[in-house]
Write a protein that holds these residues in place. Structure first.
Motif: not given
Length: 554
Positions: A39-42, A417, A446, A18-19, A65
């Motif tokens: 979800f995480d968006y980096v 995390k 971040q 989910t990243t 990932v």
């Protein structure tokens, strides 16, 4: 019937992926439309940073990932770090957008021409689905390929108009094992050869760290009473460097490496290729009278080994299989004379690399992650930062600069995390710093706890060392005047320091530890050169042996 996009996100949820690390472009926006809240968006500012951050994150979390880069140009930007991820054996699912299917025959602007060819040979699998409906199942296959040994990146090219299509059947969620056990017959043959050996030596590689075989490697070494060398260019520490049996790191050249192993009749290599050589210095692959046994999870590494017999297997499963077959005898371990580091001069400015690192080491907390992309200061790093805990040191297996800074950010995200929350200390050369400095922005945004210690010697020192070895004087482009590291870090929002003496280093480093965000510490160092192949290494002395109780140190 769900949309292809909906079915894909649901599959990724089920897989725990989910990243997404990415840099969005026009061909990716249809995938990212209505981005799910769970979800995480980096965001990274350049695709090399995208892959480097994902690499560090995947290594820290020990799972794949998702990477999202922009069609052909973005994939081109990312290729250097994709190569490194492949050599690092990092499981990544790399995706790139593709132009609309209806226009592909015309090859319009931003078409990724021969999309599946472009990332090869640095991905394990490369695919562009024939139908929109195949996309979710392609992700399932990509996941299975990425986690199978040897782990590594895979690639999917995804046309931008596929995501709004309907799919009548979601792909089945599947499980696959990710480890390979040793052939029982070969395990017995290896055990017989080990038991018959009079003077065995172990060479450990980074697969031991990846397979979580740290403790098993210690037990095996202590059972054999054999010295342990780290394989050349090991990107992960495979054995505690404070252990009495640790002999040092092998040099990456044929003749010198063979010379270090003289006096041994059996060389057992676990979790490494045979070997990572770089400068050509001729000699025998093995010393006279020695045989070699290799254990690797990579069939290609076994096939191309110039000498020795090989087992293709996971390092942990091999060590757990072989140890009960080993005779517990009274073999005496050779005494390993380890160099004693003398206190460096803290008054002479600019400081030496040894002076800087000896000042920083006592300030570090009990648990931290160390990452290095400063090739010319590796010897000093080994002197002052011996690694004695698993999963606490990372570097790059490829030799390609630009991976270290984004990977440090990714490792810091993994620390958060996972709940370990160890600070990440990135030791970066001033030349390396220029390759992927945009990663500082991601670290700041971040709130990743990364401390970049940038050693500014104003030159490509490692290349000057090579120039001496190769007898190539007057090579242009090896000096780096005019760099303002602190200002570059400040421009991306990092907390920055310029420290010139030991007192300023202590103040800056303590402040960076307390900050728990991203910091950059610029430290000018003296531009001294070291002989290329005489870094830190132990010495085993023939005729001087001592007993070492199995299990006495770890």
């Amino acid at each position: 019937m769900p949309l292809v996009r909906e079915a894909t996100y649901q599959l990724l949820r089920q897989l725990g992926l989910t990243t997404i690390v990415g840099n969005p472009g026009s061909t990716e926006e249809t995938f990212l439309k209505d981005f799910p809240d769970d979800f995480d968006y980096v965001l990274a500012l350049q695709e090399a940073n995208v892959v480097g951050i994902a690499d560090g994150l995947a290594q820290g979390l020990r799972k794949p990932v998702i990477v999202n880069v922009h069609t052909g140009p973005g994939l081109g930007n990312a290729m250097g770090c994709i190569l490194t991820a492949y050599e690092n054996k990092t499981p990544l699912i790399i995706t790139a957008g593709q132009q609309t299917r209806k226009m592909l025959l015309l090859e319009p602007f931003l078409t990724n021409i021969d999309a599946t060819v472009m990332p090869r040979p640095w991905v394990k699998w490369s695919y562009e689905p024939s139908r929109p409906e195949d996309i979710p199942a392609a992700f399932m296959r990509a996941y299975a390929r990425a986690i199978q040994q040897p782990m590594g990146p895979v690639f999917l090219s995804l046309p931008l108009d596929d995501w709004e299509k309907r799919i009548d059947e979601a792909p089945a969620l599947r499980a696959t094992s990710s480890r390979m056990g040793p052939d029982p017959l070969y395990a017995e043959l290896f055990a017989d050869k080990i038991n018959a050996s009079k003077r065995p030596v172990l060479v450990y590689g980074s697969d031991i760290a990846r397979s979580q075989a740290w403790d098993a490697g210690i037990r095996f070494a202590e059972t054999l009473q054999a010295p342990v060398w780290a394989a050349p260019f090991a990107e992960r520490t495979p054995f505690p460097e404070t252990h009495p049996l640790y002999a040092g790191a092998l040099p990456a050249a044929i003749g010198p490496l063979s010379a270090r192993l003289e006096g041994h009749d059996l060389i057992v290599v676990v979790g490494a290729p045979i070997f990572r050589y770089y400068p050509y210095i001729p000699g025998q692959y093995l010393p006279d009278g020695a045989r070699l046994l290799q254990v690797t999870d990579d069939p290609d590494a076994a096939a191309k080994a110039p000498v020795g017999d090989s087992i293709v297997a996971d390092s942990l499963l091999f060590l757990e299989t072989i140890r009960p077959l080993i005779d517990r005898n009274t073999r005496m371990a050779p005494e390993i004379r380890k160099p004693v580091s003398t206190k460096p001069d803290l008054d002479h400015l600019p400081l030496s690399a040894d002076a800087v690192l000896s000042t920083i080491r006592p300030l570090c907390p009990a648990d931290f992650v160390l990452l290095s992309e400063s090739p010319s200061t590796i010897a000093a790093l080994q002197r002052w930062f011996p690694i004695d805990k698993p999963d606490s040191y990372y570097t790059f297996a490829s030799g390609g600069l630009g991976w270290g800074m984004p990977a440090a950010v990714g490792l810091a995200l993994a620390e958060r995390k996972s709940g370990r929350n160890r600070p990440v200390i990135g030791l970066i050369g001033d030349g390396s710093f220029q390759y992927s400095l945009q990663s500082i922005y991601t670290g700041v945004q971040q709130n990743a706890h990364v401390i970049f210690v940038v050693l500014r010697n104003g030159e490509y020192a490692i290349l000057k060392e090579f120039a001496k070895l190769e007898k190539t004087p007057n090579v242009p482009g090896l000096d780096l005047p005019g760099l303002d590291i602190a200002s570059l870090g400040r421009g991306y929002g990092a907390r920055t320091f310029r420290a010139t003496d030991a007192a300023e280093i202590r103040e800056a480093f303590n402040a960076a530890l307390a900050h728990t965000g991203t910091s950059v510490i610029e430290v000018p160092i003296s531009p001294s050169l070291n002989p290329l192949l005489t870094g830190w290494s132990g010495r085993t002395t023939a005729g001087h042996a001592r007993s070492h109780q199995a299990g006495s140190a770890s």
